[in-house]
Every structure is written in structure tokens, then in C-alpha cells.
Enzyme design. Structure first.
Site, PDB file in Angstrom:
ATOM      1  N   ASP A   7      -3.316  -8.723 -10.124  1.00 35.30           N
ATOM      2  CA  ASP A   7      -3.090  -9.703 -11.174  1.00 35.30           C
ATOM      3  C   ASP A   7      -4.413  -9.838 -11.932  1.00 35.30           C
ATOM      4  O   ASP A   7      -5.479  -9.468 -11.431  1.00 35.30           O
ATOM      5  CB  ASP A   7      -2.666 -11.031 -10.536  1.00 35.30           C
ATOM      6  CG  ASP A   7      -2.495 -12.136 -11.554  1.00 35.30           C
ATOM      7  OD1 ASP A   7      -1.834 -11.907 -12.581  1.00 35.30           O
ATOM      8  OD2 ASP A   7      -3.032 -13.232 -11.316  1.00 35.30           O
ATOM      9  N   ASP A   9      -5.506 -12.839 -14.620  1.00 34.05           N
ATOM     10  CA  ASP A   9      -6.083 -14.180 -14.795  1.00 34.05           C
ATOM     11  C   ASP A   9      -6.233 -14.908 -13.466  1.00 34.05           C
ATOM     12  O   ASP A   9      -5.293 -14.996 -12.670  1.00 34.05           O
ATOM     13  CB  ASP A   9      -5.199 -15.012 -15.725  1.00 34.05           C
ATOM     14  CG  ASP A   9      -5.146 -14.438 -17.135  1.00 34.05           C
ATOM     15  OD1 ASP A   9      -5.949 -13.537 -17.454  1.00 34.05           O
ATOM     16  OD2 ASP A   9      -4.288 -14.891 -17.920  1.00 34.05           O
TER      17      ASP A   9
END
Length: 226
Positions: A7, A9
Site C-alpha cells: 500500500d 499512503d
């Protein structure tokens, strides 16, 4: 074949790409100051689990509707230059460990592709699975999402399509698969890989990781902003 999925952020980076982009454009005078509160409201919806990603896309990317493609390209180049010193060495080291082990690395993010691309390049991650933004005939952003957003269960769809298209494989047929994420919204993909890793997890993901015995690592520390 082994794959390492990340991922973006609050996982590889210690901030929100869209918020950083919003602040960048406000500082440069390209967007009005009220764009900040609009974006933060979408962030609050995300935390509450009520976010409509299509509405967020229209409210943020849609602001670029009148920006010519060459102008946006210049803004993105400047944005990338500002991001480079904000990436934590620990995040670079994590990606490098997988890359040096021969694992196939990919970023899997709900962030629009055009905003995530500079970060994928900075981390030297060759594969990027992201939410796709629509373009008009002049190459300007329409504010609409093309296809399935790379969000929640949609991340599994993006990963499976990528593996099938590029390698003739599926998650079930790779020898080992890691996914690193901070958010409970990524539980569908975390539960689909062989090695889920929670990174500075939110409360719901932390509880799930503890119950499931998943490893938990610290979120990368944000260097001082320029």
C-alpha cells in the site's frame, strides 16, 4: 515466483499523497485554500468507512479538468521533486530487501495513478496498480474513474488481473505473497496473501492483526518537511 505488494499512503510513505498534492497546489496558487477542507472532509469519510471514492475523485481530480496536459506534467515534475526528501530510509530499505531477494514488487493503491507514479519511480518499484483517471480528447483529467477503483475488494481484482495479464499466474499460484498495509480497508487483500503485514495499523486492523497473529511493524518515520 514470490511477490511483495505495498500500500502507499501511511504505509510506504508517512503521509497522504492526495493531501500532499492538494497542499502543493495551494502553495503554488493553482488551487484555492478551500480545497484543503474539501479534501480533509473526504479523509474523514475514509476514516469513518463511508467514503465514496468516485465522489472523492470528482471533488479532487475534477479540479484539474481545465488544466492542459503539458501544464499538469510540469506540476507533477515539481511535485515529485518535493516528495523525494520526504521518503523514509526505512521504507526504501523494506522495498530494497524484497527487490534484492528477487521478489516481484508492486505498489497497490487507491491513489490515482498519475499521482502515485512519481512515488513508484522514487521507490524503484516497477509495477503500479492504482485507480485510473479518465481523460478527455485533449488529454485533460475528467474527474471520473475508469474501471474498478483500486480500493477495498477492488485491490484483489487489480492484483489478479495484473498477475494473469503479465505472468499467467494468480495469487493462489504464486509461491509466496506479502502485502503491507496500514488500513482495515485493505483487509480483503491482506487476507488473500500468504504473508499479511500490518504497518502502523489503524485500530481495527491492529485488533485483527493481533487476533490473527499477523506481524506488525512501525510506520516509516516522516523526515522533516522541506
Amino acid at each position: 515466483m514470490q511477490i511483495a505488494l505495498f500500500d502507499l499512503d501511511h504505509t510506504l510513505i508517512a503521509f497522504d499523497t492526495g493531501q500532499a498534492w492538494t497542499e502543493f497546489l495551494i502553495r503554488r496558487g493553482h488551487w484555492p485554500a478551500e480545497a484543503r477542507e474539501t479534501y480533509l472532509d473526504f479523509c474523514r469519510q475514509y476514516v469513518a468507512g463511508t467514503l465514496d471514492l468516485h465522489a472523492m475523485h470528482r471533488g479532487s481530480v475534477g479540479r484539474l479538468r481545465e488544466v492542459p496536459a503539458p501544464t499538469l506534467a510540469r506540476w507533477l515534475a515539481d511535485f515529485r521533486a518535493e516528495l523525494a526528501p520526504r521518503l523514509a530510509p526505512a521504507a526504501h530499505a523494506l522495498v530494497a530487501r524484497h527487490r534484492e531477494a528477487g521478489d516481484l514488487c508492486a505498489i497497490v493503491t487507491a491513489t490515482p495513478r498519475f499521482l502515485a507514479e512519481p512515488l513508484a519511480a522514487l521507490f524503484e518499484v516497477p509495477h503500479l496498480l492504482a485507480t485510473e483517471s479518465g481523460l478527455d480528447e485533449a488529454g485533460r483529467r475528467t474527474g471520473e474513474i475508469v474501471g474498478e477503483p483500486c480500493f477495498r475488494e477492488g485491490k484483489i481484482l487489480h492484483v489478479e488481473r495484473w498477475l494473469a495479464r503479465c505472468f499467467g499466474r494468480s495469487l493462489a499460484t504464486v509461491a509466496r505473497s506479502w502485502f503491507y498495509s496500514d488500513s482495515a480497508s485493505d483487509l480483503p487483500l491482506l487476507q488473500a496473501v500468504s504473508d499479511p503485514v500490518a504497518v502502523g495499523p489503524d485500530a481495527r486492523l491492529a485488533a485483527h492483526a493481533q487476533a490473527a497473529g499477523w506481524p506488525v511493524i512501525a510506520r516509516p518515520v516522516l523526515p522533516s518537511a522541506p
